[in-house]
Design a protein around this motif. Structure first.
Motif, PDB file in Angstrom:
ATOM      1  N   ASP A   1     -12.443  24.479  25.422  1.00  0.00           N
ATOM      2  CA  ASP A   1     -12.870  23.109  25.136  1.00  0.00           C
ATOM      3  C   ASP A   1     -13.691  22.656  26.340  1.00  0.00           C
ATOM      4  O   ASP A   1     -13.141  22.294  27.365  1.00  0.00           O
ATOM      5  N   ARG A   2     -14.991  22.719  26.215  1.00  0.00           N
ATOM      6  CA  ARG A   2     -15.999  22.450  27.241  1.00  0.00           C
ATOM      7  C   ARG A   2     -16.158  23.626  28.202  1.00  0.00           C
ATOM      8  O   ARG A   2     -15.227  24.367  28.489  1.00  0.00           O
ATOM      9  N   PHE A   3     -17.415  23.758  28.680  1.00  0.00           N
ATOM     10  CA  PHE A   3     -17.742  24.737  29.715  1.00  0.00           C
ATOM     11  C   PHE A   3     -19.004  24.223  30.410  1.00  0.00           C
ATOM     12  O   PHE A   3     -19.228  23.016  30.474  1.00  0.00           O
ATOM     13  N   THR A   4     -19.845  25.095  30.905  1.00  0.00           N
ATOM     14  CA  THR A   4     -20.950  24.666  31.764  1.00  0.00           C
ATOM     15  C   THR A   4     -21.991  23.818  31.044  1.00  0.00           C
ATOM     16  O   THR A   4     -22.686  23.013  31.679  1.00  0.00           O
ATOM     17  N   ASP A   5     -22.119  23.941  29.737  1.00  0.00           N
ATOM     18  CA  ASP A   5     -23.031  23.042  29.012  1.00  0.00           C
ATOM     19  C   ASP A   5     -22.667  21.588  29.279  1.00  0.00           C
ATOM     20  O   ASP A   5     -23.549  20.722  29.341  1.00  0.00           O
ATOM     21  N   ALA A   6     -21.364  21.320  29.441  1.00  0.00           N
ATOM     22  CA  ALA A   6     -20.928  19.949  29.719  1.00  0.00           C
ATOM     23  C   ALA A   6     -21.430  19.473  31.072  1.00  0.00           C
ATOM     24  O   ALA A   6     -21.757  18.289  31.239  1.00  0.00           O
ATOM     25  N   THR A   7     -21.492  20.368  32.049  1.00  0.00           N
ATOM     26  CA  THR A   7     -21.990  19.980  33.366  1.00  0.00           C
ATOM     27  C   THR A   7     -23.474  19.665  33.308  1.00  0.00           C
ATOM     28  O   THR A   7     -23.944  18.678  33.892  1.00  0.00           O
ATOM     29  N   PHE A   8     -24.233  20.496  32.594  1.00  0.00           N
ATOM     30  CA  PHE A   8     -25.657  20.199  32.421  1.00  0.00           C
ATOM     31  C   PHE A   8     -25.842  18.863  31.684  1.00  0.00           C
ATOM     32  O   PHE A   8     -26.785  18.119  31.983  1.00  0.00           O
ATOM     33  N   ALA A   9     -24.957  18.570  30.728  1.00  0.00           N
ATOM     34  CA  ALA A   9     -25.106  17.351  29.934  1.00  0.00           C
ATOM     35  C   ALA A   9     -24.638  16.109  30.687  1.00  0.00           C
ATOM     36  O   ALA A   9     -25.373  15.115  30.763  1.00  0.00           O
ATOM     37  N   TYR A  10     -23.427  16.164  31.247  1.00  0.00           N
ATOM     38  CA  TYR A  10     -22.862  14.970  31.881  1.00  0.00           C
ATOM     39  C   TYR A  10     -23.381  14.753  33.307  1.00  0.00           C
ATOM     40  O   TYR A  10     -23.850  13.668  33.646  1.00  0.00           O
ATOM     41  N   GLN A  11     -23.274  15.777  34.148  1.00  0.00           N
ATOM     42  CA  GLN A  11     -23.755  15.612  35.526  1.00  0.00           C
ATOM     43  C   GLN A  11     -25.280  15.714  35.589  1.00  0.00           C
ATOM     44  O   GLN A  11     -25.912  15.049  36.403  1.00  0.00           O
ATOM     45  N   GLY A  12     -25.877  16.529  34.734  1.00  0.00           N
ATOM     46  CA  GLY A  12     -27.326  16.661  34.697  1.00  0.00           C
ATOM     47  C   GLY A  12     -27.976  15.525  33.926  1.00  0.00           C
ATOM     48  O   GLY A  12     -28.604  14.643  34.497  1.00  0.00           O
ATOM     49  N   GLY A  13     -27.812  15.543  32.606  1.00  0.00           N
ATOM     50  CA  GLY A  13     -28.430  14.505  31.778  1.00  0.00           C
ATOM     51  C   GLY A  13     -27.907  13.117  32.086  1.00  0.00           C
ATOM     52  O   GLY A  13     -28.668  12.170  32.270  1.00  0.00           O
ATOM     53  N   GLY A  14     -26.592  12.988  32.158  1.00  0.00           N
ATOM     54  CA  GLY A  14     -25.993  11.677  32.364  1.00  0.00           C
ATOM     55  C   GLY A  14     -26.184  11.127  33.757  1.00  0.00           C
ATOM     56  O   GLY A  14     -26.641   9.997  33.941  1.00  0.00           O
ATOM     57  N   ARG A  15     -25.837  11.928  34.765  1.00  0.00           N
ATOM     58  CA  ARG A  15     -25.866  11.459  36.157  1.00  0.00           C
ATOM     59  C   ARG A  15     -27.218  11.655  36.835  1.00  0.00           C
ATOM     60  O   ARG A  15     -27.505  11.005  37.832  1.00  0.00           O
TER      61      ARG A  15
ATOM     62  N   THR B   1     -20.078  17.092  40.787  1.00  0.00           N
ATOM     63  CA  THR B   1     -20.597  18.361  40.263  1.00  0.00           C
ATOM     64  C   THR B   1     -19.916  19.547  40.924  1.00  0.00           C
ATOM     65  O   THR B   1     -19.518  20.517  40.261  1.00  0.00           O
ATOM     66  N   LEU B   2     -19.742  19.482  42.235  1.00  0.00           N
ATOM     67  CA  LEU B   2     -19.093  20.579  42.960  1.00  0.00           C
ATOM     68  C   LEU B   2     -17.631  20.722  42.552  1.00  0.00           C
ATOM     69  O   LEU B   2     -17.122  21.850  42.434  1.00  0.00           O
TER      70      LEU B   2
ATOM     71  N   ALA C   1     -15.742  23.921  41.148  1.00  0.00           N
ATOM     72  CA  ALA C   1     -14.546  24.437  41.808  1.00  0.00           C
ATOM     73  C   ALA C   1     -13.449  24.703  40.775  1.00  0.00           C
ATOM     74  O   ALA C   1     -12.793  25.765  40.787  1.00  0.00           O
ATOM     75  N   ALA C   2     -13.268  23.744  39.869  1.00  0.00           N
ATOM     76  CA  ALA C   2     -12.298  23.943  38.790  1.00  0.00           C
ATOM     77  C   ALA C   2     -12.695  25.126  37.920  1.00  0.00           C
ATOM     78  O   ALA C   2     -11.854  25.935  37.493  1.00  0.00           O
ATOM     79  N   ARG C   3     -14.005  25.260  37.665  1.00  0.00           N
ATOM     80  CA  ARG C   3     -14.497  26.348  36.808  1.00  0.00           C
ATOM     81  C   ARG C   3     -14.282  27.719  37.460  1.00  0.00           C
ATOM     82  O   ARG C   3     -13.915  28.681  36.779  1.00  0.00           O
ATOM     83  N   GLN C   4     -14.518  27.800  38.768  1.00  0.00           N
ATOM     84  CA  GLN C   4     -14.320  29.073  39.453  1.00  0.00           C
ATOM     85  C   GLN C   4     -12.876  29.535  39.334  1.00  0.00           C
ATOM     86  O   GLN C   4     -12.592  30.700  39.021  1.00  0.00           O
ATOM     87  N   GLN C   5     -11.930  28.626  39.567  1.00  0.00           N
ATOM     88  CA  GLN C   5     -10.513  28.974  39.449  1.00  0.00           C
ATOM     89  C   GLN C   5     -10.156  29.343  38.013  1.00  0.00           C
ATOM     90  O   GLN C   5      -9.366  30.267  37.769  1.00  0.00           O
ATOM     91  N   HIS C   6     -10.755  28.621  37.084  1.00  0.00           N
ATOM     92  CA  HIS C   6     -10.524  28.873  35.656  1.00  0.00           C
ATOM     93  C   HIS C   6     -10.994  30.283  35.272  1.00  0.00           C
ATOM     94  O   HIS C   6     -10.292  31.030  34.569  1.00  0.00           O
ATOM     95  N   LEU C   7     -12.162  30.644  35.743  1.00  0.00           N
ATOM     96  CA  LEU C   7     -12.688  31.982  35.478  1.00  0.00           C
ATOM     97  C   LEU C   7     -11.804  33.050  36.104  1.00  0.00           C
ATOM     98  O   LEU C   7     -11.439  34.045  35.464  1.00  0.00           O
TER      99      LEU C   7
ATOM    100  N   PRO D   1     -10.246   6.412  36.153  1.00  0.00           N
ATOM    101  CA  PRO D   1     -11.243   5.355  36.383  1.00  0.00           C
ATOM    102  C   PRO D   1     -11.231   4.806  37.811  1.00  0.00           C
ATOM    103  O   PRO D   1     -12.226   4.238  38.265  1.00  0.00           O
ATOM    104  N   ALA D   2     -10.115   4.986  38.517  1.00  0.00           N
ATOM    105  CA  ALA D   2     -10.014   4.463  39.880  1.00  0.00           C
ATOM    106  C   ALA D   2     -10.645   5.385  40.912  1.00  0.00           C
ATOM    107  O   ALA D   2     -10.804   4.998  42.071  1.00  0.00           O
ATOM    108  N   THR D   3     -11.008   6.601  40.516  1.00  0.00           N
ATOM    109  CA  THR D   3     -11.571   7.563  41.456  1.00  0.00           C
ATOM    110  C   THR D   3     -13.006   7.208  41.813  1.00  0.00           C
ATOM    111  O   THR D   3     -13.832   6.956  40.938  1.00  0.00           O
ATOM    112  N   HIS D   4     -13.275   7.203  43.114  1.00  0.00           N
ATOM    113  CA  HIS D   4     -14.662   7.043  43.575  1.00  0.00           C
ATOM    114  C   HIS D   4     -15.119   8.381  44.113  1.00  0.00           C
ATOM    115  O   HIS D   4     -14.531   8.929  45.065  1.00  0.00           O
ATOM    116  N   VAL D   5     -16.147   8.960  43.517  1.00  0.00           N
ATOM    117  CA  VAL D   5     -16.655  10.267  43.944  1.00  0.00           C
ATOM    118  C   VAL D   5     -18.171  10.277  43.764  1.00  0.00           C
ATOM    119  O   VAL D   5     -18.692   9.762  42.783  1.00  0.00           O
TER     120      VAL D   5
END
Length: 207
Positions: free
Chosen positions: A94-108, A66-67, A71-77, A56-60
């Motif tokens: 447990d989670r993959f790119t659908d989460a990015t579309f949902a959280y960073q896309g839909g949410g953010r 999203t990047l 970056a985490a996903r590339q290393q994971h793959l 919660p203390a992170t400011h990004v």
């Protein structure tokens, strides 16, 4: 048998932890080789980025967030998912790119087209073979999260954020119904488990 790449997704409090165990037991009962992992995470770099992104203390900024997810996903793959699939091992994440579309896309509000560019760059043609999207009403999600743990950086967002996230998941599932299976997780756990097991059974009959 061609190895399958299976993902489990949904808003916070949807029951992913509970039903990852359902999937794990299903594979164990059949002695199928499987690797379980998570996003963001799965590698030392990914886990470090996970700690950063959930703190919660992170400011990004929105684009940076999203990047960092990709970056985490590339290393994971590179280090986990692709080597396992190449060895004939099924992978459940447990989670993959659908989460990015949902959280960073839909949410953010990051444009889906921008996320799709990163998806294609990082993943190439790789997409999950099967995705479970666990769905619960927002009230259920909030109650479960509040009862189970201290809220992370995402879980501290307001209800409108999660309403957009949830709708994004449902929209993605509607656009790709062969891959995405929406599971009503606001039911008795045994009913949810039975539905997931049935879908897994049908999936592996077809591959």
């Amino acid at each position: 048998m061609k190895p399958s790449f299976i993902t489990l997704d949904g808003i916070d409090g949807s029951g992913k932890s509970t039903h990852l165990a359902t999937i794990e037991n299903w594979f164990a009962e059949r002695n199928l080789p499987v690797l379980f992992t998570r996003e963001p995470g799965g590698t030392p770099l990914g886990e470090s980025l996970r700690s950063l992104l959930l703190n919660p203390a992170t400011h990004v900024g929105l684009r940076s967030e999203t990047l960092l997810m990709f970056a985490a996903r590339q290393q994971h793959l590179d280090d986990v998912i692709l080597p396992a699939l190449a060895k004939g091992i099924h992978v459940v994440s447990d989670r993959f790119t659908d989460a990015t579309f949902a959280y960073q896309g839909g949410g953010r509000g990051i444009p889906a087209a921008d996320i799709a560019v990163l998806e294609n760059w990082v993943q190439g043609s790789l997409r999950p073979d099967l995705t479970f999207i666990l769905d619960v009403p927002l009230e259920t999600s909030f109650a479960r999260v509040s009862q189970s743990r201290e809220k992370d950086r995402f879980e501290q967002e307001e209800a409108a954020f999660f309403a957009r996230v949830r709708q994004s998941y449902l929209d993605r599932a509607a656009a790709d119904p062969q891959r995405c299976r929406v599971i009503d997780s606001n039911r008795d756990k045994n009913q949810v488990r039975a539905e997931i097991e049935n879908i897994l059974q049908q999936h592996f009959k077809a591959v």
